[in-house]
Motif scaffolding. Structure first.
Motif: not given
Length: 176
Positions: A51-71
């Motif tokens: 669960y910990f790994s999954l939840e933090n993977s979801v957060r990392k996906l959001i951070t990675d994508v929005l950082s790359e695409r939105q700054g």
């Protein structure tokens, strides 16, 4: 006796992870708890890791994508005001305690419902990565129900264990 044998193996340079076991046991005397409760805790420990790994993977996906695409200002500019407000409240509540601050990252304070809101508000950034908004909402909502069982130190029954494993597969499947 076993403890000494394991320690000797590690002293000789053979890594068996025993040092970590010793550290866990030194946190608190587990003999203070009933055997049946400890047995259930050991069973649930594996699910907590997933669960910990999954939840933090979801957060990392959001951070990675929005950082790359939105700054770098994506949190301030792209996260719905309602999510930012709830996160700010949780951060303030935590700051008013003697506990350590869990993270400087506001996303660490967002719950699954709020993560869904972030995906929905920024769907154009995720539409080429995730199958559909509906599939994200469906999978994350079910994870949240499983999360409540795990986070409240209850035991998952066999059906929910199967459901949890399938949800992990579903999450991986909807990522295109």
């Amino acid at each position: 006796m076993l403890e000494k044998s394991l320690a000797k193996l590690e002293e000789s340079g053979i890594e068996i992870g025993h040092v970590e076991t010793i550290k866990k046991d030194q946190l608190v005397d587990t003999d203070l708890f009933e055997h049946e409760i400890l047995k259930k805790a050991e069973k649930m420990a594996d699910f907590y890791i997933l669960y910990f790994s999954l939840e933090n993977s979801v957060r990392k996906l959001i951070t990675d994508v929005l950082s790359e695409r939105q700054g770098p200002e994506w949190w301030d500019e792209k996260v719905p005001d309602g999510v930012k407000g709830e996160v700010k409240k949780r951060q303030k509540q935590e700051q008013e305690t003697a506990m350590s601050i869990r993270s400087d990252d506001p996303l660490a304070y967002a719950n699954f419902g709020e993560l869904i809101d972030i995906f929905n508000a920024n769907w154009s950034d995720f539409s080429d990565i995730l199958r559909s908004q509906k599939s994200v909402q469906e999978v994350l909502s079910q994870f949240n129900r499983i999360r409540n069982v795990i986070a409240h130190s209850c035991e998952l029954n066999d059906d929910e264990i199967i459901r949890f494993k399938l949800l992990i597969k579903d999450w991986l499947r909807i990522q295109t």
